[in-house]
Write an enzyme that holds these catalytic residues in place. Structure first.
Site, PDB file in Angstrom:
ATOM      1  N   LEU A 130       0.819  -1.216   0.000  1.00 18.31           N
ATOM      2  CA  LEU A 130       0.000   0.000   0.000  1.00 18.31           C
ATOM      3  C   LEU A 130       0.850   1.262   0.000  1.00 18.31           C
ATOM      4  CD1 LEU A 130      -2.872  -0.989   2.451  1.00 18.31           C
ATOM      5  CD2 LEU A 130      -2.809  -1.147  -0.026  1.00 18.31           C
ATOM      6  N   ASP A 141     -28.544 -45.149  -9.199  1.00 18.07           N
ATOM      7  CA  ASP A 141     -27.230 -45.179  -9.855  1.00 18.07           C
ATOM      8  C   ASP A 141     -26.238 -45.717  -8.826  1.00 18.07           C
ATOM      9  OD1 ASP A 141     -24.967 -44.355 -11.523  1.00 18.07           O
ATOM     10  OD2 ASP A 141     -24.738 -42.739 -10.056  1.00 18.07           O
TER      11      ASP A 141
HETATM   12  P1  ADP Z   1       2.623  -4.552   4.901  1.00 18.12           P
HETATM   13  O1  ADP Z   1       1.188  -4.836   4.904  1.00 18.12           O
HETATM   14  O2  ADP Z   1       3.451  -5.721   4.462  1.00 18.12           O
HETATM   15  O3  ADP Z   1       3.137  -3.985   6.181  1.00 18.12           O
HETATM   16  P2  ADP Z   1       1.921  -2.311   3.141  1.00 18.12           P
HETATM   17  O4  ADP Z   1       2.814  -1.417   2.364  1.00 18.12           O
HETATM   18  O5  ADP Z   1       0.809  -2.909   2.394  1.00 18.12           O
HETATM   19  O6  ADP Z   1       2.873  -3.420   3.795  1.00 18.12           O
HETATM   20  O7  ADP Z   1       1.289  -1.517   4.340  1.00 18.12           O
HETATM   21  C1  ADP Z   1       2.040  -0.788   5.240  1.00 18.12           C
HETATM   22  C2  ADP Z   1       1.146   0.210   5.931  1.00 18.12           C
HETATM   23  O8  ADP Z   1       1.789   0.643   7.133  1.00 18.12           O
HETATM   24  C3  ADP Z   1       0.915   1.445   5.082  1.00 18.12           C
HETATM   25  O9  ADP Z   1      -0.429   1.844   5.177  1.00 18.12           O
HETATM   26  C4  ADP Z   1       1.847   2.489   5.691  1.00 18.12           C
HETATM   27  O10 ADP Z   1       1.333   3.805   5.632  1.00 18.12           O
HETATM   28  C5  ADP Z   1       1.983   2.052   7.125  1.00 18.12           C
HETATM   29  N1  ADP Z   1       3.357   2.343   7.599  1.00 18.12           N
HETATM   30  C6  ADP Z   1       4.476   1.913   7.027  1.00 18.12           C
HETATM   31  N2  ADP Z   1       5.547   2.378   7.689  1.00 18.12           N
HETATM   32  C7  ADP Z   1       5.094   3.102   8.686  1.00 18.12           C
HETATM   33  C8  ADP Z   1       5.722   3.841   9.743  1.00 18.12           C
HETATM   34  N3  ADP Z   1       7.039   3.902   9.907  1.00 18.12           N
HETATM   35  N4  ADP Z   1       4.939   4.456  10.606  1.00 18.12           N
HETATM   36  C9  ADP Z   1       3.613   4.383  10.475  1.00 18.12           C
HETATM   37  N5  ADP Z   1       2.979   3.728   9.513  1.00 18.12           N
HETATM   38  C10 ADP Z   1       3.709   3.087   8.632  1.00 18.12           C
END
Ligand code: ADP
Ligand code: G6P
Length: 737
Positions: A386, A508
């Site tokens: 995402l 059957d």
């Molecule tokens: P996964 O589901 O494998 O963790 P994704 O990229 O699908 O990977 O989702 C990660 C989610 O976590 C995203 O919505 C992102 O905004 C959030 N995220 C990633 N890193 C951070 C961070 N350091 N602090 C807060 N939120 C984070």
């Protein structure tokens, strides 16, 4: 309409205890961040884990935990530290997670962890059942709860259950290595609809179901015999407007209100004009390709030295699953790599990598997304990703370049990004250069297309689509034209049976009285079945006719009784009680010598298939072949045969995993019809496959026709399994005793 019960291992809120009080923060990870918006808007409750072990929560704070969760529509499931160790760190994250991401060398098969996985899934099931009311819909999420759909279905057979898998589903070749593969698939098949991010994951799942459980797959539907389960792909979106609007607000923020991180970013831009920022954000996970990304960045600085001091990589890694050894090793590796690259290239004014190992508030994420010229996202395997979508959504002036691994599910929707193979260093490095030099018009052109797509297929639309499809599966179940034999239908049937003067029952054999076996000779009737059917035939005014495609020798050997009549080879032969076999028609068999060699070439080319020679027909069985190859070859063979046999009065019948070539003039229907000259006032016919449709069709309207299984049929009723057939026949018997 009832509420939706969402269940995932982790709740969208994470609770921590500090100084005898609670600290609540949002959970990180695609599942929680994505689904949160759907939960906030709809009528739903969310059941899951708070992130704390039950022993860690002091008694006096327990009510507060419940209250905090409740305020966000959540219900916590208590997990003990032992359960967390074996279920969460164990089976979920040392078995399923690495296996499903193709990290077989990290995958552990531990029977104790598996036991804990089953127990904790049951715990979640109990929590759901406690809250479940009539009309509710259940939506289960992700790989930690693969057994949950079937566990809920066992208690509540009629409830509508959806399941969404947020991570890849691996290819059959990888999945089959799991010792508990059958249990896992059966657990998932408790749902009515199974959702995957991509078509490939969906196909992998369906193929595994077909190869491991031998269920037939029709397009995207699994025929379990008693239920149809659908699988489909729904690429998860993001809350587009939330990211977009936050980025817009961020832009118009007065300087005095900006966050510390933003101030630092602004200062960096001010002192080193023209330098570019590359962002990378992930949970610290070996699937994310973080180490290779750092190496590639180091190589980039070496290959294109003109970029030294002119570009900076900001790496944000969120701590994740820190009790699993591979994550600890990865953390160490990354610390060292960052140190090495910074040590090698840093100057007084410039450090190439800024590295943060922590979670960040939403505002800071927006700071980073909006300030970066390039997003570098290079997972080696990722269900969706995402972050890539969030970066694009925050680019309100449409500039910025996304470099994305083609191994992320998101790559299928973001084809205007610079797609790279995360194992191809040269390609990554050249893409970084290309991204840094990409003309603004090109950036805008690419981003606009992606933004349009992300706006349209937002997380809201994703959830709505899934729910609509889920409701449709229930609707199909309810409107299946043929009715399932229920207690009311049985009551009526039993009355008719008891009152009838003359009864005839056409039964059957394979798939109806017994289940299919790999080898036809193994599907022998057991003594109880023989006793049941002959007892039925012994009843006064009752004629029992076994009507089968089997050859007369086998059928005659298994069912030689004065009380049973037999029709063999789809209607060619007839035998009354212990009498002699009679031909129902005079048939020519010269064609067999011509057709047999054709079938033989298919046996040679399709391992596991064989020819059964009957007196007046030839059958090519493919039950033991690789199911997909079997289907492909049977279609091919039936096309070849249709050409060969045209004008010869022959026909090709497609039965259950068998193609049979026989004279067209003979059908089970015609043979059954011949026995109807006497006056019967109770006619009953039951069968499971295509060939039985002939007698369903032939019998008069007052006949009770019953199909075994849920595929399309002309029969009036259906029954789910052959075990239920025996039960029904025993009930007939008891009526006259
Ligand atoms: P996964 O589901 O494998 O963790 P994704 O990229 O699908 O990977 O989702 C990660 C989610 O976590 C995203 O919505 C992102 O905004 C959030 N995220 C990633 N890193 C951070 C961070 N350091 N602090 C807060 N939120 C984070
Ligand atoms: C991925 C998984 C989620 C999981 C998340 C965070 O997004 O698909 O099920 O919740 O990672 O991992 P964690 O182990 O902290 O819950």
């Amino acid at each position: 309409m009832g509420k939706t019960i969402i269940i995932s291992n982790r709740l969208p809120l994470q609770i921590n205890i500090s100084e005898n009080d609670l600290e609540v923060s949002p959970s990180v990870g695609g599942l929680a961040t994505g689904l949160k918006s759907f939960h906030q808007e709809g009528d739903s409750i969310w059941i899951g884990w708070t992130g704390l072990a039950s022993e860690e929560i002091p008694e006096n704070l327990k009510p507060k935990v419940l209250e905090k969760a409740k305020s966000q529509g959540c219900i916590p499931v208590d997990l003990t530290s032992e359960e967390i160790e074996k279920f969460y760190y164990g089976f979920s994250n040392r078995t399923i997670w690495p296996l499903f991401h193709y990290f077989m060398e990290y995958t552990e098969f531990d029977a104790e962890h598996w036991e804990a996985y089953k127990q904790v899934n049951q715990k979640y099931a109990d929590a759901v059942i406690e809250k479940l009311e009539d009309g509710d819909t259940v939506w289960v999420h992700d790989y930690q709860l693969l057994l949950l759909p079937a566990l809920i279905r066992k208690e509540k057979p009629k409830v509508t259950i959806g399941f969404f898998n947020h991570i890849p589903f691996p290819s059959y070749e990888v999945f089959r290595t799991l010792p508990w593969r059958e249990e896992i698939l059966r657990g998932m098949l408790g749902a009515d609809l199974l959702g995957f991010h991509t078509y490939d994951y969906e196909r992998h799942f369906l193929r595994s179901v077909n190869r491991i459980l031998h269920y037939d797959i029709n397009f995207n539907a699994v025929n379990k015999g008693n239920r149809i389960v659908k699988a489909d792909s729904f690429p998860m979106g993001i809350d587009y407007n939330k990211f977009r609007n936050s980025a817009l607000e961020h832009k118009s923020q007065p300087k005095s209100e900006t966050t510390d991180i933003q101030k630092k970013l602004d200062y960096h831009k001010y002192v080193s004009k023209g330098t570019k920022l590359i962002i990378s954000i992930d949970r610290l996970d070996y699937t994310k390709g973080i180490a290779n990304r750092i190496r590639a960045f180091g190589y980039f600085l070496e290959k294109y030295p003109e970029y030294q001091e002119n570009v900076r990589l900001i790496m944000l890694a969120v701590p994740s699953r820190t009790n699993v050894p591979q994550y600890q090793l990865l953390k160490k590796e990354i610390d060292e790599l960052v140190g090495r690259i910074n040590g090698k290239f840093a100057t007084v004014n410039w450090t190439p990598i800024w590295y943060f190992y922590r979670s960040m508030p939403f505002d800071n994420l927006i700071d980073l997304y909006t300030s970066s010229d390039v997003a570098l996202i290079t997972p080696v395997r990722d269900g969706m990703n995402l972050v890539a979508k969030e970066y694009i959504a925050t680019r309100t002036d449409n500039t910025g370049v996304l470099i994305l691994s083609e191994m992320a599910g998101a790559a299928q929707e973001l084809s205007e990004a610079l797609l790279i193979n995360p194992n191809n260093f040269e390609q990554i490095v050249d893409s970084i250069k290309y991204a840094l030099e990409m003309p603004e018009e090109e950036q805008i052109r690419r981003n606009k297309i992606m933004q349009k797509r992300l706006r349209r297929y937002s997380v809201e639309k994703w959830a709505k689509d899934f729910m609509t499809n889920l409701r449709e599966t229930t609707w199909t179940r309810k409107t299946f034209r043929t009715l399932e034999i229920n207690e009311i239908i049985k009551k009526d049937l039993f009355e008719k049976y008891s009152e009838a003067g003359q009864r005839i029952l056409f039964l059957d054999y394979d798939g109806t009285l017994v289940n299919y076996e790999d080898k036809p000779e193994d599907a022998k009737p057991d003594p109880e079945l023989i006793e049941l059917i002959t007892s039925l035939g012994r009843q006064e005014n009752t004629r029992v006719v076994l009507i089968s495609g089997r050859d007369k020798e086998t059928l005659g050997a298994w069912w030689n009784s004065p009380d049973i009549d037999l029709i063999a080879e789809h209607g060619i032969w007839f035998k009354k009680g212990e009498g002699e076999w009679e031909l129902t028609e005079t048939l020519d068999c010269e064609w067999m010598a011509k057709i047999r060699p054709v079938l033989e070439t298919y046996v040679d080319r399709t391992p596991g298939t064989f020819i059964e020679e009957k007196n007046y027909s030839l059958a090519w069985h493919f039950r033991k072949a690789n199911p997909e190859l079997g289907e492909v070859r049977s279609n091919e063979l039936s096309a070849v045969l249709r050409d060969l046999i045209s004008d010869h009065g022959l026909s090709v019948l497609k039965g259950n995993k068998v193609l049979e070539i026989k004279n067209s003039s003979v059908t089970k229907g015609k043979a059954a019809g011949k026995l109807l000259e006497e006056n019967y006032d109770f006619l009953f016919a039951i069968g499971d496959d295509y060939t039985d449709e002939y007698f369903f069709n032939e019998l008069p309207d007052n006949a009770t026709t019953v199909k075994v299984g849920m595929s399309k049929t002309q029969a009036k009723y259906y029954i789910k399994t052959s075990e239920q057939v025996s039960e029904l026949l025993s009930q007939f018997l008891s009526l006259t005793h």
